[in-house]
Design an enzyme around this catalytic site. Structure first.
Site, PDB file in Angstrom:
ATOM      1  N   PHE A  94     -12.389  18.739  -7.517  1.00 22.08           N
ATOM      2  CA  PHE A  94     -11.191  17.909  -8.419  1.00 22.08           C
ATOM      3  C   PHE A  94     -11.984  16.696  -8.777  1.00 22.08           C
ATOM      4  CE2 PHE A  94      -8.046  14.704  -8.742  1.00 22.08           C
ATOM      5  CZ  PHE A  94      -7.030  15.421  -9.331  1.00 22.08           C
ATOM      6  N   ASP A 121       0.907  -1.061  -0.129  1.00 22.89           N
ATOM      7  CA  ASP A 121       0.087   0.039   0.070  1.00 22.89           C
ATOM      8  C   ASP A 121       0.873   1.222  -0.066  1.00 22.89           C
ATOM      9  OD1 ASP A 121      -2.191   1.669   0.185  1.00 22.89           O
ATOM     10  OD2 ASP A 121      -1.902   1.648   2.497  1.00 22.89           O
ATOM     11  N   LYS A 122       0.397   2.528  -0.082  1.00 19.98           N
ATOM     12  CA  LYS A 122       1.106   3.608  -0.266  1.00 19.98           C
ATOM     13  C   LYS A 122       0.991   4.434   0.970  1.00 19.98           C
ATOM     14  CE  LYS A 122      -0.319   7.428  -2.039  1.00 19.98           C
ATOM     15  NZ  LYS A 122       0.053   8.537  -1.207  1.00 19.98           N
ATOM     16  N   THR A 123      -0.529   4.932   1.286  1.00 15.87           N
ATOM     17  CA  THR A 123      -0.689   5.866   2.226  1.00 15.87           C
ATOM     18  C   THR A 123      -0.417   5.227   3.425  1.00 15.87           C
ATOM     19  OG1 THR A 123      -2.215   7.036   0.801  1.00 15.87           O
ATOM     20  CG2 THR A 123      -2.420   7.558   2.862  1.00 15.87           C
ATOM     21  N   ARG A 149      -5.855   4.131  -7.950  1.00 21.08           N
ATOM     22  CA  ARG A 149      -7.279   4.085  -7.780  1.00 21.08           C
ATOM     23  C   ARG A 149      -7.873   2.653  -7.464  1.00 21.08           C
ATOM     24  NH1 ARG A 149      -9.227   8.502  -5.550  1.00 21.08           N
ATOM     25  NH2 ARG A 149      -8.648  10.374  -6.557  1.00 21.08           N
TER      26      ARG A 149
END
Length: 929
Positions: A425, A288-290, A641
């Site tokens: 956005f 994962d990133k966050t 996403r």
């Protein structure tokens, strides 16, 4: 009310199943081991049950005609009105009816749902928000329609129908995802009342969570396969089956203890103690990133305005220039911002861009009643970082609602602006905008910020934007281009009329709205500048990724973030090395385009693939095999996403297609499915809670700990288990060979050579401690494993336990068993009556010597085990007169002849081992040497 069956809230936090895969064994003869396994499983299930019970017993308030009532989350039903307080987790899927904010807005954190800790704005149903009291909700004649349960967390279709007594017709208000509070989100502001629409398995959170599967280590599977070659007879299988299982399980417990007590990786927890050796076989790492690679803590690092650039060290100059600009404007009016040649001076340009940054966002300030400190709430950490920066340089956001924005300058002046329109956005537009009106001057301004790829086509011609954006991107900064356009009253009114017409259109509403915006607003915008925002990385992330890449791991980053954000992090974290190119695939929805992209990608080798969720889903549905065949060969893949289900599907696809061992690491509830689908799941305890940690096989507190977990503990666990299992098999084989040779020499007489206490002692007190001490062995030093991560690649090939090594140990067992039995008969022909004592003593000494010869690095417990076991055997001879004649074994003849037998059975093997090591040394010997 919602017309659907009431479903009680069920447990939604899945945990990894520690049950071992059933290995080939004889149940009748392994009842004690089966009971041991059942006991461990029962204890693990009880712990899971207690954790589930704790989650389901959390109390929530529901609104009833008799006032608020506390009920456990497991008792919530569809149609209940639930009161949610600040920082409380939402227990079911709700429609937001009311909030304590007068505007009807509130913020939620969605970390356990989509992995993003950014705050999301949610809006109450307008009619309900206008009611005078909360209890009025119980007296209205209303109905809520909700569409069927779905996995999609980003979309919702529903209606709120209210029958007003004064009206004949029913008033209908549309509901969308902005009116929802999904289960497992956290209310970040105020208090809210929600209407339960889905519970239990129908909630978005549960539908995006896969059920855990039974995990079995590759080593166990390899041992099962090797065991098939040993089923020559039922008796031969029983010799070592029970002992092998017990030793391996005990060894895994030791490895788990060593991991959890490693002071360099504190608070690490092993939740699945049956697969520690899997840590040494990983070939694909999915992260994962966050919160995993990053801290989700943003900071504005650079501001570029074409002819001027500022970094973190020169921000003080901006503060002074901004104060000067507002001072001029206050004393001389707007005309002071123009020089004699018509060019704005430096302070005015700084004022314009800082003002643009302070206005163009969706941030809401929250002022603490006790300390008067301002906290910011927003759906994007980028925006919070920028607004914090404007506060630091002297322009503070002090108020915002749906209609107004108030800013405070350094000298205390309040600037008030009316919000006329906002353009949020989206992933498609890659930009956001706002139209504001200065209450003091009446000036109307359209501000817009967005990604350079779209903004470069909208702003006026310039010769520096692309170059500076590329420079910032190479530094790993997230870039935003800021621009503006002045609007006259007439031009805005014309735009508003056309825009309102587009908003009520039934067909292609979004496309028509965008067309109006492009026609009236997004034309030749005045370029103000570019910001560079840094998402702070977790400690030692760069070094960790570099080490893991050098260790041969292919790394995939799966995130719910935008492509631009993920790409920036991939670059700044060094996930993408300097010599690698980046190939981006986004919004692929046609067969022709998909195949075209695959053809381009196939020709590239040392490339990082960045792909969005839409394109990924299209490939999974149409060209799954073609896509994964190319993707698994790439060193780095970044999928953006991604939904929780997509993360799990990618994990399973890699496993099924490659057959390689996959490790998944994450820190949020949205990572649980991925973690459970992997061979090894690692959860990080962090800002996003403990859900991933509780569901994982291994729980750590920092991403950097993964290096030691894999390169050191993984290496040792695999190497030690491989050696231990082969030695236990050897220990069972050698005694079987001795029995076979004995029977063959005496016309296959069905006589057991070793009986009673001897055969029991052989597998326990006489050999168990030295053999088991091999779990403390190590083939390289810790610093060597980190200095040369390439050594890890050798482990993934599985050479430490293979068919080749198995047959090597089989031949060793045959040679040693035959040598001991034949030499015993030849050297003690006159003392044949003592053949049991002679051969058994030589067998024990041979095993002790073999253990010593197999050790790479001595531990003091190894020495103790050898000495104590030797002493126990010598002393036990005196207490076993049935097998040992003291008058014979105390003679020098017995001693030297047993020594010769032991030497003949062991020393030739040691010589062969040394010759092989010299002629074809293993990789770690080459490095150390």
């Amino acid at each position: 009310m919602v017309r659907e069956p009431s479903i009680a809230l069920k447990t939604i936090i899945p945990f990894s199943d520690n049950r071992q895969k059933k290995r080939s064994s004889d149940c009748d003869d392994e009842i004690p081991l089966i009971i041991q396994d059942w006991t461990e499983e029962a204890y693990d299930d009880w712990k899971r049950y207690k954790r589930d019970q704790e989650n389901n017993s959390q109390k929530y308030q529901i609104l009833t005609r008799d006032g608020p009532k506390n009920v456990p989350s497991s008792k919530l039903r569809v149609g209940d009105l639930v009161i949610i307080h600040k920082d409380q987790r939402v227990p079911a899927d709700l429609i937001l009816l009311r909030t304590t904010e007068t505007s009807g807005a509130c913020f939620i954190r969605t970390d356990q749902l989509d992995g993003e800790t950014d705050w999301k704005l949610r809006l109450a149903v307008p009619y309900c928000q206008k009611l005078h009291t909360d209890s009025s909700l119980l007296s209205i004649d209303a109905e809520i329609y909700a569409d069927a349960p779905s996995k999609d967390i980003h979309n919702f279709i529903g209606n709120f129908s209210i029958q007003i007594p004064s009206n004949v017709t029913t008033q209908i208000e549309p509901l969308n995802v902005e009116n929802t509070l999904w289960m497992n989100t956290v209310l970040a502001s105020g208090t809210a009342i929600g209407f339960v629409i889905y519970t239990g398995k129908d909630t978005r959170a549960v539908m995006n969570t896969s059920h855990p599967e039974t995990k079995s280590g590759l080593l166990d599977q390899e041992i099962n396969n090797l065991s098939k070659y040993l089923i020559i007879s039922h008796g031969l299988m029983l010799v070592f089956s029970f002992s092998l299982r017990v030793n391996l399980d005990m060894g895994k417990s030791v490895y788990a203890y060593q991991i959890m007590n490693d002071k360099e990786i504190p608070n690490t927890i092993v939740r699945t103690s049956t697969i520690p050796e899997e840590l040494g076989r990983i070939e694909y790492l999915l992260s994962d990133k966050t919160g995993t690679l990053t801290k989700n803590d943003m900071e504005l690092k650079k501001l570029h305005m074409g002819t001027m650039a500022y970094n973190i060290e020169s921000m003080d100059e901006i503060t002074s220039q901004l104060a000067a600009a507002f001072g001029k404007a206050k004393s001389s009016g707007p005309s002071a911002t123009i020089t004699g040649k018509g060019r704005r001076d430096m302070s005015s340009r700084i004022r314009d861009i800082v003002l643009a940054l302070a206005l163009c966002h969706n941030v809401t300030p929250v002022i603490d009643a006790d300390s008067d400190e301002i906290a910011y709430q927003a759906s994007s950490p980028d925006e919070i970082a920028i607004v914090r920066w404007t506060e630091q340089v002297g322009l503070t956001l002090v108020f915002r609602d749906m209609n107004e924005i108030h800013l405070r300058t350094a000298d205390g002046e309040i600037l008030e602006y009316s919000i006329l329109q906002t353009f949020p956005f989206t992933s498609e537009s890659k930009r956001m905008g706002i139209i504001v009106k200065d209450k003091a001057t009446g000036e109307i301004m359209f501000y817009q910020k967005g990604a350079d790829v779209v903004m470069s086509k909208i702003v006026q011609y310039n010769d520096w934007l692309d170059e500076e954006c590329d420079n910032m991107a190479r530094e790993g900064l997230r870039t935003l281009v800021i621009a503006r356009r002045r609007l006259s009253e007439d031009s805005y009114n014309e735009f508003q009329q056309r825009f309102n017409e587009a908003k009520v259109s039934i067909t292609d509403r979004k496309a028509q709205e965008q067309s109006v915006v492009v026609s009236f607003l997004e034309q030749d915008l005045e370029l103000l500048g570019v910001t560079g925002v840094e998402d702070k990385l977790q400690d030692e992330v760069k070094n960790t990724l570099e080490l893991l890449r050098n260790a041969g791991l292919k790394i995939w980053m799966l995130t719910g973030d935008k492509i631009e954000t993920a790409t920036c992090i991939a670059v700044s974290s060094k996930l993408v090395s300097r010599n690698q190119t980046i190939h981006q695939i986004s919004q692929v929805t046609s067969t022709h385009e998909a195949l075209e992209q695959l053809e381009v990608l196939q020709s590239k080798k040392d490339t990082c693939l960045v792909i969005d969720g839409t394109s990924l889903q299209f490939y999974m549905e149409t060209f799954k095999n073609e896509f994964i065949e190319i993707a698994v060969r790439l060193p780095v893949v970044v999928a953006c996403r991604c939904s929780p289900t997509q993360k799990a599907d990618i994990t399973k696809l890699i496993i099924d297609f490659t057959g390689k061992r996959v490790c998944c690491i994450g820190d949020g509830g949205n990572d649980v499915s991925m973690i459970q689908a992997a061979h090894v799941g690692v959860g990080i305890v962090g800002k996003e809670g403990k859900q991933a940690s509780l569901a994982a096989d291994f729980s750590i507190t920092q991403f950097s700990y993964l290096t030691k977990l894999l390169l050191w503990h993984g290496r040792n666990s695999y190497k030690r288990s491989a050696k231990l299992s082969q030695f236990v098999i050897h220990r069972g084989l050698i005694i079987s060979v001795i029995q076979a040779v004995f029977s063959a020499l005496f016309f296959f007489a069905p006589i057991a050579l070793y009986q009673g206490l001897l055969i029991v002692g052989y597998s326990t007190v006489y050999t168990m401690a030295p053999v088991f001490s091999l779990v403390l062995d190590r083939d390289v030093k810790e610093e060597t494993a980190f200095k040369f991560p390439e050594l890890y690649k050798e482990l993934t090939k599985g050479r430490s336990l293979s068919l080749k090594t198995f047959f090597q140990w089989l031949m060793i067992s045959v040679y040693q068993g035959g040598a001991i039995m034949i030499m015993s008969i030849l050297l003690f022909e006159d003392e044949f009556v003592n053949i049991v004592a002679i051969s058994f003593t030589a067998l024990i000494f041979n095993e002790l010597l073999m253990v010593a010869l197999e050790i790479n690095t001595w531990h003091y417990l190894m020495i103790v085990s050898e000495i104590v076991t030797f002493a126990i055997y010598i002393v036990s001879m005196a207490f076993l007169p049935t097998y040992f004649d003291l008058s014979f074994i105390l003679t020098w003849v017995f001693v030297w002849k047993v020594a010769v037998i032991t030497a003949v059975s062991s020393i030739p093997l040691y010589i062969v081992k040394m010759l092989r090591r010299r002629c074809s040394p293993p990789s770690h010997y080459k490095v150390v040497g």
